[in-house]
Design a protein around this motif. Structure first.
Motif, PDB file in Angstrom:
ATOM      1  N   LEU A  48       0.836  -1.197   0.000  1.00 58.27           N
ATOM      2  CA  LEU A  48       0.000   0.000   0.000  1.00 58.27           C
ATOM      3  C   LEU A  48       0.871   1.247   0.000  1.00 58.27           C
ATOM      4  O   LEU A  48       1.987   1.245   0.529  1.00 58.27           O
ATOM      5  CB  LEU A  48      -0.911   0.002   1.229  1.00 58.27           C
ATOM      6  N   ARG A  49       0.349   2.286  -0.559  1.00 64.22           N
ATOM      7  CA  ARG A  49       1.051   3.566  -0.608  1.00 64.22           C
ATOM      8  C   ARG A  49       1.333   4.075   0.805  1.00 64.22           C
ATOM      9  O   ARG A  49       0.447   4.071   1.660  1.00 64.22           O
ATOM     10  CB  ARG A  49       0.176   4.569  -1.372  1.00 64.22           C
ATOM     11  N   ASP A  50       2.567   4.449   1.051  1.00 64.15           N
ATOM     12  CA  ASP A  50       3.006   5.047   2.319  1.00 64.15           C
ATOM     13  C   ASP A  50       2.965   4.082   3.513  1.00 64.15           C
ATOM     14  O   ASP A  50       2.936   4.523   4.647  1.00 64.15           O
ATOM     15  CB  ASP A  50       2.204   6.318   2.657  1.00 64.15           C
ATOM     16  N   TRP A  51       2.965   2.785   3.267  1.00 65.99           N
ATOM     17  CA  TRP A  51       3.029   1.795   4.346  1.00 65.99           C
ATOM     18  C   TRP A  51       4.439   1.240   4.431  1.00 65.99           C
ATOM     19  O   TRP A  51       5.059   0.943   3.403  1.00 65.99           O
ATOM     20  CB  TRP A  51       2.041   0.649   4.086  1.00 65.99           C
ATOM     21  N   ARG A  52       4.948   1.073   5.621  1.00 65.71           N
ATOM     22  CA  ARG A  52       6.297   0.528   5.820  1.00 65.71           C
ATOM     23  C   ARG A  52       6.365  -0.942   5.419  1.00 65.71           C
ATOM     24  O   ARG A  52       7.330  -1.379   4.805  1.00 65.71           O
ATOM     25  CB  ARG A  52       6.736   0.697   7.267  1.00 65.71           C
ATOM     26  N   TYR A  53       5.355  -1.723   5.823  1.00 66.77           N
ATOM     27  CA  TYR A  53       5.322  -3.152   5.532  1.00 66.77           C
ATOM     28  C   TYR A  53       4.098  -3.464   4.666  1.00 66.77           C
ATOM     29  O   TYR A  53       3.076  -2.788   4.765  1.00 66.77           O
ATOM     30  CB  TYR A  53       5.217  -3.971   6.827  1.00 66.77           C
ATOM     31  N   PRO A  54       4.195  -4.507   3.832  1.00 63.34           N
ATOM     32  CA  PRO A  54       3.017  -4.879   3.033  1.00 63.34           C
ATOM     33  C   PRO A  54       1.923  -5.499   3.899  1.00 63.34           C
ATOM     34  O   PRO A  54       2.180  -5.946   5.016  1.00 63.34           O
ATOM     35  CB  PRO A  54       3.572  -5.911   2.044  1.00 63.34           C
ATOM     36  N   VAL A  55       0.723  -5.517   3.365  1.00 67.45           N
ATOM     37  CA  VAL A  55      -0.397  -6.240   3.954  1.00 67.45           C
ATOM     38  C   VAL A  55      -0.380  -7.611   3.289  1.00 67.45           C
ATOM     39  O   VAL A  55      -0.204  -7.715   2.076  1.00 67.45           O
ATOM     40  CB  VAL A  55      -1.735  -5.526   3.673  1.00 67.45           C
ATOM     41  N   VAL A  56      -0.548  -8.661   4.074  1.00 68.26           N
ATOM     42  CA  VAL A  56      -0.458 -10.017   3.537  1.00 68.26           C
ATOM     43  C   VAL A  56      -1.794 -10.728   3.751  1.00 68.26           C
ATOM     44  O   VAL A  56      -2.308 -10.776   4.866  1.00 68.26           O
ATOM     45  CB  VAL A  56       0.692 -10.803   4.203  1.00 68.26           C
ATOM     46  N   PHE A  57      -2.317 -11.259   2.654  1.00 67.31           N
ATOM     47  CA  PHE A  57      -3.608 -11.944   2.685  1.00 67.31           C
ATOM     48  C   PHE A  57      -3.398 -13.437   2.458  1.00 67.31           C
ATOM     49  O   PHE A  57      -2.710 -13.832   1.519  1.00 67.31           O
ATOM     50  CB  PHE A  57      -4.531 -11.394   1.595  1.00 67.31           C
ATOM     51  N   ASP A  58      -3.992 -14.247   3.322  1.00 72.46           N
ATOM     52  CA  ASP A  58      -4.018 -15.691   3.120  1.00 72.46           C
ATOM     53  C   ASP A  58      -5.288 -15.956   2.325  1.00 72.46           C
ATOM     54  O   ASP A  58      -6.388 -15.911   2.881  1.00 72.46           O
ATOM     55  CB  ASP A  58      -4.038 -16.414   4.462  1.00 72.46           C
ATOM     56  N   THR A  59      -5.146 -16.204   1.031  1.00 70.49           N
ATOM     57  CA  THR A  59      -6.325 -16.345   0.169  1.00 70.49           C
ATOM     58  C   THR A  59      -7.100 -17.634   0.440  1.00 70.49           C
ATOM     59  O   THR A  59      -8.249 -17.745   0.027  1.00 70.49           O
ATOM     60  CB  THR A  59      -5.938 -16.259  -1.322  1.00 70.49           C
ATOM     61  N   ALA A  60      -6.499 -18.586   1.143  1.00 73.19           N
ATOM     62  CA  ALA A  60      -7.217 -19.819   1.493  1.00 73.19           C
ATOM     63  C   ALA A  60      -8.160 -19.598   2.669  1.00 73.19           C
ATOM     64  O   ALA A  60      -9.275 -20.121   2.691  1.00 73.19           O
ATOM     65  CB  ALA A  60      -6.225 -20.935   1.813  1.00 73.19           C
ATOM     66  N   THR A  61      -7.735 -18.806   3.656  1.00 72.82           N
ATOM     67  CA  THR A  61      -8.544 -18.609   4.859  1.00 72.82           C
ATOM     68  C   THR A  61      -9.245 -17.251   4.916  1.00 72.82           C
ATOM     69  O   THR A  61     -10.151 -17.053   5.713  1.00 72.82           O
ATOM     70  CB  THR A  61      -7.662 -18.714   6.125  1.00 72.82           C
ATOM     71  N   GLY A  62      -8.784 -16.297   4.099  1.00 70.79           N
ATOM     72  CA  GLY A  62      -9.327 -14.946   4.145  1.00 70.79           C
ATOM     73  C   GLY A  62      -8.686 -14.077   5.210  1.00 70.79           C
ATOM     74  O   GLY A  62      -9.052 -12.916   5.378  1.00 70.79           O
ATOM     75  N   GLU A  63      -7.707 -14.632   5.926  1.00 70.25           N
ATOM     76  CA  GLU A  63      -7.029 -13.899   6.998  1.00 70.25           C
ATOM     77  C   GLU A  63      -6.155 -12.772   6.435  1.00 70.25           C
ATOM     78  O   GLU A  63      -5.518 -12.931   5.401  1.00 70.25           O
ATOM     79  CB  GLU A  63      -6.124 -14.868   7.768  1.00 70.25           C
ATOM     80  N   THR A  64      -6.121 -11.656   7.156  1.00 66.37           N
ATOM     81  CA  THR A  64      -5.307 -10.506   6.788  1.00 66.37           C
ATOM     82  C   THR A  64      -4.289 -10.254   7.882  1.00 66.37           C
ATOM     83  O   THR A  64      -4.643 -10.211   9.058  1.00 66.37           O
ATOM     84  CB  THR A  64      -6.192  -9.242   6.643  1.00 66.37           C
ATOM     85  N   LYS A  65      -3.017 -10.084   7.485  1.00 62.84           N
ATOM     86  CA  LYS A  65      -1.975  -9.799   8.466  1.00 62.84           C
ATOM     87  C   LYS A  65      -1.213  -8.556   8.031  1.00 62.84           C
ATOM     88  O   LYS A  65      -0.833  -8.423   6.870  1.00 62.84           O
ATOM     89  CB  LYS A  65      -1.027 -10.985   8.596  1.00 62.84           C
ATOM     90  N   PHE A  66      -1.019  -7.659   8.999  1.00 61.32           N
ATOM     91  CA  PHE A  66      -0.260  -6.442   8.717  1.00 61.32           C
ATOM     92  C   PHE A  66       0.217  -5.845  10.022  1.00 61.32           C
ATOM     93  O   PHE A  66      -0.268  -6.182  11.096  1.00 61.32           O
ATOM     94  CB  PHE A  66      -1.104  -5.425   7.937  1.00 61.32           C
ATOM     95  N   ASP A  67       1.177  -4.945   9.898  1.00 66.28           N
ATOM     96  CA  ASP A  67       1.668  -4.209  11.060  1.00 66.28           C
ATOM     97  C   ASP A  67       1.825  -2.761  10.638  1.00 66.28           C
ATOM     98  O   ASP A  67       2.744  -2.420   9.897  1.00 66.28           O
ATOM     99  CB  ASP A  67       2.998  -4.782  11.546  1.00 66.28           C
TER     100      ASP A  67
END
Length: 122
Positions: A48-67
């Protein structure tokens, strides 16, 4: 008959995620292992624009992980923009796969009205 639907978005469709990124002018998402501040995660990484780390999506479970360190390393608004773009693109892809017609309209409050025409005019 018209229906208003509110959706809690889970990113599961890679093609829709790619389309959402194109829509926002972001890099193409890639399945990879990325390091977040608190550790490594594997999934579909969206930068994402202006984010330090990417957002990570587990497409199998729909889970979203980010910091985003409570907004210090990335504004929630950017993630919300992506999720909206993803939802619109996923809806359009699914509707077109079923040969439905789709139109969209940007509203003054920043939301997007998507209309799916299933059959003949009512």
């Amino acid at each position: 008959m018209s229906h208003v639907v509110q959706i809690q978005t889970q990113v599961r469709d890679v093609a829709a995620a790619r389309a959402g990124c194109r829509r926002l002018g972001l890099e193409e998402p890639v399945v990879e292992t990325v390091k977040l501040f608190s550790g490594s995660v594997t999934g579909l990484a969206v930068r994402l624009r202006d984010w330090r780390y990417p957002v990570v999506f587990d497409t199998a479970t729909g889970e979203t992980k980010f910091d985003n360190y409570q907004g210090r390393w990335g504004k929630q608004q950017r993630l919300d923009e992506f999720l909206q773009a993803y939802a619109v693109e996923a809806t359009k892809l699914q509707a077109r796969r079923k040969s439905y017609s789709v139109s969209e309209q940007s509203l003054s409050d920043g939301s997007i009205k998507v209309t799916v025409q299933v059959g003949g005019a009512s």
